[in-house]
Design a protein around this motif. Structure first.
Motif, PDB file in Angstrom:
ATOM      1  N   ARG A  91      45.505   7.005 -24.321  1.00 11.69           N
ATOM      2  CA  ARG A  91      46.049   8.074 -25.157  1.00 11.69           C
ATOM      3  C   ARG A  91      47.578   8.090 -25.130  1.00 11.69           C
ATOM      4  O   ARG A  91      48.216   7.529 -24.220  1.00 11.69           O
ATOM      5  N   TYR A  93      50.871  11.117 -25.995  1.00  8.25           N
ATOM      6  CA  TYR A  93      51.152  12.543 -26.108  1.00  8.25           C
ATOM      7  C   TYR A  93      52.318  12.788 -27.067  1.00  8.25           C
ATOM      8  O   TYR A  93      53.261  11.995 -27.132  1.00  8.25           O
ATOM      9  N   THR A 112      47.578  15.699 -27.709  1.00  8.24           N
ATOM     10  CA  THR A 112      47.063  14.446 -27.158  1.00  8.24           C
ATOM     11  C   THR A 112      46.351  13.674 -28.268  1.00  8.24           C
ATOM     12  O   THR A 112      45.557  14.243 -29.010  1.00  8.24           O
TER      13      THR A 112
END
Length: 377
Positions: A91, A93, A112
């Motif tokens: 992921r 951010y 996210t």
């Protein structure tokens, strides 16, 4: 599938300046790096913010920040986690970094986004190792370091804002891992650095030498890390250079203790100059974080040289000159791996560095900011 939930908690507050010996406004200047007085660097300290390990964002522990970038038109900060899809799918951010000419005030996590593989699904555990991230005109660039032990090659890809795969750049010969370690990347020393040059080319850097190019850094010797210059349109490599990683700066307390040094990030100043970040560590001593100005002008294109250790050709590495040592100026740096230029809320030019906490309770995610008073452009 696409994890784009809003984070709600403000994660960090400015640390008291009594936590270190460096005052807000302290200035550091290198007037003529590499004897080039047309390329001065001048910085002024703006402060430090930390996020403690264990903070939960969107139901997942926040951390592992290994890359950071800023987009001026949207005033958007993004940061990538090097979690190998173990705590949650790989992921990046969106961050709100509140900084201006008076200081670095706070960092908030806004959103996210899950990175998706070529099949449109999140990456399975231990199939990816995200390390660097940058905005580009074609989308969001990011690298995976791969996993040499598991035979997984590194890559450079473009993703959309939603995390979906767009395309992948072509990995040059000699970089894929080999079982006998005769060539290819070293484990945890692959595609760590990423930047977009002013002319549009994309530069990716290794943290240490390929096996065929020599050893990793030791206390007495450095390491010859390759940099790959990609054409942004074709996705093909157009040149390779050698970056001379410095020897490990400090020995561990115990003779058998862990220590290392590598280059985890760089940042384009123009079409041939970079800021390069070197991160050293010695067990029971801590981190040594240094920033260099590096110049690719005059460096040999080694793309046709299979092995730096066996070639008889003359090889000229990139030149570099140290401009900052975070410990030497009074900071106590954590495991700094990320670096970006940005604009503060008041238009101030800033340089922001960030650390990877390794999801370790004894570490923090650290943001350090400087106002940029002078730099080559």
């Amino acid at each position: 599938m696409l994890n784009r939930l809003l984070g709600t908690a403000s994660l960090a507050l400015l640390l008291s300046t009594s936590a270190h010996a460096l005052d807000i406004g302290s200035r550091f200047e290198t007037a003529c790096p590499l004897s080039d007085c047309d390329a001065p660097i001048s910085l002024s300290f703006l402060g430090e913010v930390t996020i403690p390990t264990g903070e939960i964002i969107d139901g997942v522990e926040f951390g592992g920040i290994s890359g950071l970038d800023f987009d001026l038109p949207s005033r958007r900060f993004i940061a990538i986690s090097d979690d190998r899809s173990e705590k949650a799918p790989a992921r990046f951010y969106d961050l709100d970094i509140q900084v201006d000419g008076k200081g670095l005030h706070a960092v908030k996590v806004i959103r996210t986004t899950t990175l998706l593989d070529t099949n449109g699904e999140p990456f399975a555990a231990k199939t990816v190792d995200p390390e660097a991230i940058r905005f580009s005109q074609d989308g969001i660039l990011w690298t995976s370091e791969g996993d040499a032990k598991a035979g997984i090659s590194p890559f450079l890809r473009i993703t959309g804002d939603d995390g979906r795969f767009v395309r992948e750049f072509v990995l040059p010969n000699g970089f894929a891992p080999t079982p006998d370690k005769s060539s290819g990347i070293r484990n945890n020393n692959a595609f760590e650095s990423l930047t977009v040059m002013s002319g549009g080319d994309i530069l990716v850097g290794l943290e240490a030498a390929l096996y065929q190019d020599g050893p990793a850094a030791t206390l007495t010797t450095g390491s010859l890390a390759r940099l790959i210059r990609f054409d942004a349109t074709t996705g093909l490599a157009k040149a390779q250079y050698v970056y001379p990683v410095s020897p490990i700066p400090q020995a561990p307390v115990e003779a058998d203790g862990w220590n290392d040094n590598g280059m985890p990030e760089f940042l384009a100043l123009d079409d041939h100059r970079l800021l390069t970040l070197e991160r050293g560590f010695a067990q029971n001593i801590g981190n040594t974080i240094r920033v260099f100005m590096t110049d690719l002008e005059g460096a040999t294109d080694v793309s046709k040289i299979d092995s730096l250790t066996s070639t008889k050709e003359r090889v000229v590495p990139a030149r570099k000159a140290q401009i900052l040592d975070l410990g030497a100026i009074g900071l106590k740096p954590d495991n700094v791996e990320a670096m970006t230029f940005a604009k503060g809320q008041d238009g101030t030019d800033v340089l922001i560095l960030a650390s990877d906490n390794n999801f370790n309770d004894e570490q923090t995610t650290q943001f350090i900011a400087f106002e940029v008073l002078k730099r080559p452009k």
